[in-house]
Design a protein around this motif. Structure first.
Motif, PDB file in Angstrom:
ATOM      1  N   ASP A  45      -0.262   2.009 -17.298  1.00 60.68           N
ATOM      2  CA  ASP A  45       0.877   2.858 -16.940  1.00 60.68           C
ATOM      3  C   ASP A  45       0.803   3.229 -15.468  1.00 60.68           C
ATOM      4  OD1 ASP A  45       3.157   4.579 -17.256  1.00 60.68           O
ATOM      5  OD2 ASP A  45       1.754   6.250 -17.171  1.00 60.68           O
ATOM      6  N   CYS A  46       1.823   2.890 -14.719  1.00 57.58           N
ATOM      7  CA  CYS A  46       1.864   3.200 -13.288  1.00 57.58           C
ATOM      8  C   CYS A  46       3.187   3.871 -12.950  1.00 57.58           C
ATOM      9  CB  CYS A  46       1.721   1.927 -12.453  1.00 57.58           C
ATOM     10  SG  CYS A  46       0.067   1.217 -12.436  1.00 57.58           S
ATOM     11  N   ALA A  47       3.195   4.503 -11.812  1.00 57.50           N
ATOM     12  CA  ALA A  47       4.431   5.006 -11.221  1.00 57.50           C
ATOM     13  C   ALA A  47       4.423   4.597  -9.755  1.00 57.50           C
ATOM     14  CB  ALA A  47       4.534   6.517 -11.361  1.00 57.50           C
ATOM     15  N   ILE A  48       5.581   4.602  -9.153  1.00 58.52           N
ATOM     16  CA  ILE A  48       5.696   4.266  -7.731  1.00 58.52           C
ATOM     17  C   ILE A  48       5.949   5.546  -6.953  1.00 58.52           C
ATOM     18  CG2 ILE A  48       7.142   3.122  -5.993  1.00 58.52           C
ATOM     19  CD1 ILE A  48       7.548   0.860  -8.038  1.00 58.52           C
ATOM     20  N   GLY A  49       5.174   5.741  -5.896  1.00 55.09           N
ATOM     21  CA  GLY A  49       5.382   6.867  -5.005  1.00 55.09           C
ATOM     22  C   GLY A  49       5.861   6.392  -3.649  1.00 55.09           C
ATOM     23  N   VAL A  50       6.828   7.094  -3.083  1.00 56.93           N
ATOM     24  CA  VAL A  50       7.379   6.758  -1.769  1.00 56.93           C
ATOM     25  C   VAL A  50       7.267   7.982  -0.874  1.00 56.93           C
ATOM     26  CG1 VAL A  50       9.369   5.876  -0.490  1.00 56.93           C
ATOM     27  CG2 VAL A  50       9.010   5.175  -2.875  1.00 56.93           C
ATOM     28  N   VAL A  94       8.042   4.560   6.166  1.00 56.80           N
ATOM     29  CA  VAL A  94       8.245   4.753   4.736  1.00 56.80           C
ATOM     30  C   VAL A  94       7.095   4.023   4.052  1.00 56.80           C
ATOM     31  CG1 VAL A  94       9.735   4.277   2.765  1.00 56.80           C
ATOM     32  CG2 VAL A  94      10.748   4.923   4.959  1.00 56.80           C
ATOM     33  N   ALA A  95       6.158   4.779   3.484  1.00 59.04           N
ATOM     34  CA  ALA A  95       5.004   4.198   2.802  1.00 59.04           C
ATOM     35  C   ALA A  95       5.224   4.308   1.303  1.00 59.04           C
ATOM     36  CB  ALA A  95       3.726   4.932   3.202  1.00 59.04           C
ATOM     37  N   ALA A  96       4.976   3.231   0.589  1.00 56.49           N
ATOM     38  CA  ALA A  96       5.171   3.229  -0.861  1.00 56.49           C
ATOM     39  C   ALA A  96       3.957   2.610  -1.529  1.00 56.49           C
ATOM     40  CB  ALA A  96       6.441   2.460  -1.230  1.00 56.49           C
ATOM     41  N   GLY A  97       3.644   3.104  -2.715  1.00 53.61           N
ATOM     42  CA  GLY A  97       2.489   2.583  -3.428  1.00 53.61           C
ATOM     43  C   GLY A  97       2.702   2.580  -4.927  1.00 53.61           C
ATOM     44  N   LEU A  98       2.064   1.624  -5.586  1.00 56.12           N
ATOM     45  CA  LEU A  98       1.998   1.561  -7.038  1.00 56.12           C
ATOM     46  C   LEU A  98       0.726   2.303  -7.432  1.00 56.12           C
ATOM     47  CD1 LEU A  98       3.318   0.212  -9.589  1.00 56.12           C
ATOM     48  CD2 LEU A  98       1.721  -1.693  -9.220  1.00 56.12           C
ATOM     49  N   VAL A  99       0.876   3.394  -8.192  1.00 56.48           N
ATOM     50  CA  VAL A  99      -0.228   4.320  -8.441  1.00 56.48           C
ATOM     51  C   VAL A  99      -0.479   4.417  -9.941  1.00 56.48           C
ATOM     52  CG1 VAL A  99      -1.070   6.674  -8.085  1.00 56.48           C
ATOM     53  CG2 VAL A  99       0.455   5.632  -6.393  1.00 56.48           C
ATOM     54  N   ASP A 100      -1.762   4.245 -10.334  1.00 55.02           N
ATOM     55  CA  ASP A 100      -2.070   4.325 -11.759  1.00 55.02           C
ATOM     56  C   ASP A 100      -2.303   5.776 -12.182  1.00 55.02           C
ATOM     57  OD1 ASP A 100      -4.709   5.055 -11.137  1.00 55.02           O
ATOM     58  OD2 ASP A 100      -5.540   3.067 -11.570  1.00 55.02           O
ATOM     59  N   ASP A 156       8.212  -5.843  -8.476  1.00 57.12           N
ATOM     60  CA  ASP A 156       7.900  -7.265  -8.657  1.00 57.12           C
ATOM     61  C   ASP A 156       6.394  -7.472  -8.769  1.00 57.12           C
ATOM     62  OD1 ASP A 156      10.572  -7.935  -8.589  1.00 57.12           O
ATOM     63  OD2 ASP A 156      10.563  -8.535  -6.479  1.00 57.12           O
ATOM     64  N   ARG A 157       5.641  -6.803  -7.909  1.00 60.45           N
ATOM     65  CA  ARG A 157       4.191  -6.959  -7.936  1.00 60.45           C
ATOM     66  C   ARG A 157       3.605  -6.387  -9.220  1.00 60.45           C
ATOM     67  NH1 ARG A 157       2.471  -5.137  -1.893  1.00 60.45           N
ATOM     68  NH2 ARG A 157       0.364  -5.567  -2.668  1.00 60.45           N
ATOM     69  N   ALA A 158       4.170  -5.277  -9.695  1.00 59.27           N
ATOM     70  CA  ALA A 158       3.707  -4.703 -10.957  1.00 59.27           C
ATOM     71  C   ALA A 158       3.965  -5.669 -12.112  1.00 59.27           C
ATOM     72  CB  ALA A 158       4.410  -3.371 -11.214  1.00 59.27           C
ATOM     73  N   GLY A 159       5.143  -6.285 -12.108  1.00 64.16           N
ATOM     74  CA  GLY A 159       5.459  -7.246 -13.151  1.00 64.16           C
ATOM     75  C   GLY A 159       4.521  -8.436 -13.148  1.00 64.16           C
ATOM     76  N   ASP A 160       4.187  -8.915 -11.948  1.00 62.84           N
ATOM     77  CA  ASP A 160       3.269 -10.051 -11.841  1.00 62.84           C
ATOM     78  C   ASP A 160       1.892  -9.720 -12.405  1.00 62.84           C
ATOM     79  OD1 ASP A 160       5.270 -11.480 -10.608  1.00 62.84           O
ATOM     80  OD2 ASP A 160       4.541 -11.145  -8.567  1.00 62.84           O
ATOM     81  N   GLU A 161       1.510  -8.444 -12.322  1.00 59.61           N
ATOM     82  CA  GLU A 161       0.193  -8.015 -12.795  1.00 59.61           C
ATOM     83  C   GLU A 161       0.228  -7.450 -14.212  1.00 59.61           C
ATOM     84  OE1 GLU A 161      -1.442  -5.298  -9.973  1.00 59.61           O
ATOM     85  OE2 GLU A 161      -1.170  -6.665  -8.272  1.00 59.61           O
ATOM     86  N   GLY A 162       1.389  -7.489 -14.848  1.00 61.08           N
ATOM     87  CA  GLY A 162       1.503  -6.997 -16.213  1.00 61.08           C
ATOM     88  C   GLY A 162       1.425  -5.491 -16.330  1.00 61.08           C
ATOM     89  N   ARG A 163       1.827  -4.779 -15.285  1.00 55.37           N
ATOM     90  CA  ARG A 163       1.780  -3.318 -15.298  1.00 55.37           C
ATOM     91  C   ARG A 163       3.172  -2.749 -15.565  1.00 55.37           C
ATOM     92  NH1 ARG A 163      -2.912  -1.157 -13.007  1.00 55.37           N
ATOM     93  NH2 ARG A 163      -4.250  -2.660 -11.933  1.00 55.37           N
ATOM     94  N   ALA A 164       3.217  -1.712 -16.375  1.00 52.76           N
ATOM     95  CA  ALA A 164       4.475  -1.010 -16.639  1.00 52.76           C
ATOM     96  C   ALA A 164       4.675   0.068 -15.592  1.00 52.76           C
ATOM     97  CB  ALA A 164       4.454  -0.395 -18.027  1.00 52.76           C
ATOM     98  N   VAL A 165       5.905   0.252 -15.118  1.00 46.97           N
ATOM     99  CA  VAL A 165       6.239   1.304 -14.151  1.00 46.97           C
ATOM    100  C   VAL A 165       7.192   2.275 -14.818  1.00 46.97           C
ATOM    101  CG1 VAL A 165       7.277   1.825 -11.915  1.00 46.97           C
ATOM    102  CG2 VAL A 165       5.908  -0.250 -12.191  1.00 46.97           C
ATOM    103  N   SER A 166       6.708   3.505 -15.018  1.00 48.10           N
ATOM    104  CA  SER A 166       7.481   4.469 -15.803  1.00 48.10           C
ATOM    105  C   SER A 166       8.473   5.259 -14.978  1.00 48.10           C
ATOM    106  CB  SER A 166       6.525   5.439 -16.503  1.00 48.10           C
ATOM    107  OG  SER A 166       5.722   6.122 -15.550  1.00 48.10           O
ATOM    108  N   ALA A 167       8.211   5.449 -13.668  1.00 47.79           N
ATOM    109  CA  ALA A 167       9.066   6.332 -12.870  1.00 47.79           C
ATOM    110  C   ALA A 167       8.811   6.094 -11.391  1.00 47.79           C
ATOM    111  CB  ALA A 167       8.791   7.796 -13.219  1.00 47.79           C
ATOM    112  N   VAL A 168       9.691   6.660 -10.576  1.00 44.08           N
ATOM    113  CA  VAL A 168       9.578   6.560  -9.122  1.00 44.08           C
ATOM    114  C   VAL A 168       9.681   7.972  -8.545  1.00 44.08           C
ATOM    115  CG1 VAL A 168      10.611   5.684  -6.989  1.00 44.08           C
ATOM    116  CG2 VAL A 168      10.566   4.243  -9.041  1.00 44.08           C
TER     117      VAL A 168
END
Length: 339
Positions: free
Chosen positions: A15-20, A27-33, A69-81
């Motif tokens: 389970d991950c979320a994206i923070g911006v 503008v820095a953004a990250g996929l955060v577990d 896209d990167r989350a999808g490639d790694e099989g990670r779900a993104v619940s929110a931004v």
């Protein structure tokens, strides 16, 4: 039980979320577990303030889509931004009322982005996001009462009380930089005089250093040499570098900033009685050269000193990632079942 134990007790491993984190220059953004680890990141230049809100929106969407896209490639779900913005965010957690570095004025950001991103979106002030990250995963992990102070161009701040962010009635709590510490003092950009950030910020550090350099003071010879004799080329990180290398004037300048930092924190301690002050932002890179004088001034100004427990004063642990980590984690919790 720590704050980390009270929320998201059973988050899935993927389970991950994206923070911006939207700042004045990037503008820095990250996929955060769920543990606060940034597993992928990207960045863009912040559009000029003359650009329309749509241009800024496109920049955010581009960064988020790349991470999806990167989350999808790694099989990670993104619940929110989650979006952390430098500026005033309304109590609705959806509208940026005013952003000094962008063209946003009463911008309905959550609504504008929602139809394009396809995930629940949370909008918050960037200092709130950083404070949340430090209280959940960083220097104040497990502490119930935290004051976060960010020393950059000015001073930002945020409050965590009983493991909950305190945003104020209108969503704009934490503007500590505009507390008056010197009656009829230096004029501030906000229109008032003697604001705290005129004495304990990156701008204050550079202003004082350039004053010595422009006067051709012999104590500023090292700083002048570092900028080829041109005071206008001086920036805060250079003063910090000189201080670390032993330049006595640079050390004195940072100690003065630390003194005023301690003065302001003593007032905040009287108001909020936190267990920890967490100091972040670019000026905090000076570390103990800044914090030791701050602690000394804090102890001297603390009401009831000697008869009350003292808050810890510590440097932030998550560095420039704090904003995006906090924005992602807040978005995850806001979009969870309890909400």
């Amino acid at each position: 039980m720590s704050a980390a134990d009270t929320v998201e007790e059973a988050a899935p491993e993927n389970d991950c979320a994206i923070g911006v984190d939207i700042g004045g220059t990037k503008v820095a953004a990250g996929l955060v577990d769920a543990e606060g680890t940034v597993v992928a990141r990207t960045r863009r230049d912040t559009p000029d303030r003359s650009c329309s809100p749509r241009v800024v929106e496109n920049t955010i969407v581009g960064a988020v889509e790349e991470l999806l896209d990167r989350a999808g490639d790694e099989g990670r779900a993104v619940s929110a931004v989650g979006i952390g913005a430098a500026g005033f965010v309304g109590a609705d957690r959806a509208t940026v009322v005013f952003a000094p570095h962008l063209s946003w004025r009463d911008e309905p950001l959550r609504e504008s982005l929602g139809s394009r991103i396809g995930r629940p979106i949370t909008v918050d002030n960037d200092a709130n996001a950083a404070a949340w990250a430090e209280s959940r995963f960083g220097a104040a992990r497990g502490e119930s009462h935290v004051v976060m102070i960010t020393l950059g161009t000015g001073i930002g701040g945020a409050l965590v009380i009983d493991h909950e962010l305190q945003r104020g009635r209108f969503g704009t709590a934490g503007e500590f930089g505009h507390m008056q510490v010197v009656p009829d003092g230096i004029r501030c950009e906000c229109g008032n005089r003697g604001c705290w950030e005129q004495y304990a910020s990156g701008n204050a550090l550079v202003r004082e250093a350039r004053g010595l350099m422009s006067a051709r003071s012999p104590v500023a010879e090292d700083l002048l040499a570092r900028v080829g004799g041109d005071p206008s080329r001086l920036a805060g990180p250079l003063v910090t570098e000189a201080a670390r290398e032993g330049d006595p004037t640079a050390r004195e300048l940072i100690a003065e900033i630390g003194h005023w930092l301690g003065v302001g924190m003593a007032g905040l301690a009287a108001a909020f009685d936190p267990g920890s002050f967490v100091i972040g932002g670019g000026v905090s890179a000076a570390g103990e050269l800044l914090l030791d004088p701050a602690r000394e001034a804090f102890r001297r100004r603390l009401p009831g000193r000697g008869y009350r427990p003292e808050a810890r004063i510590v440097q932030a642990a998550l560095g420039p990632d704090a904003g995006l980590i906090g924005a992602a984690d807040l978005a995850r919790h806001e979009s969870g079942p309890a909400h």
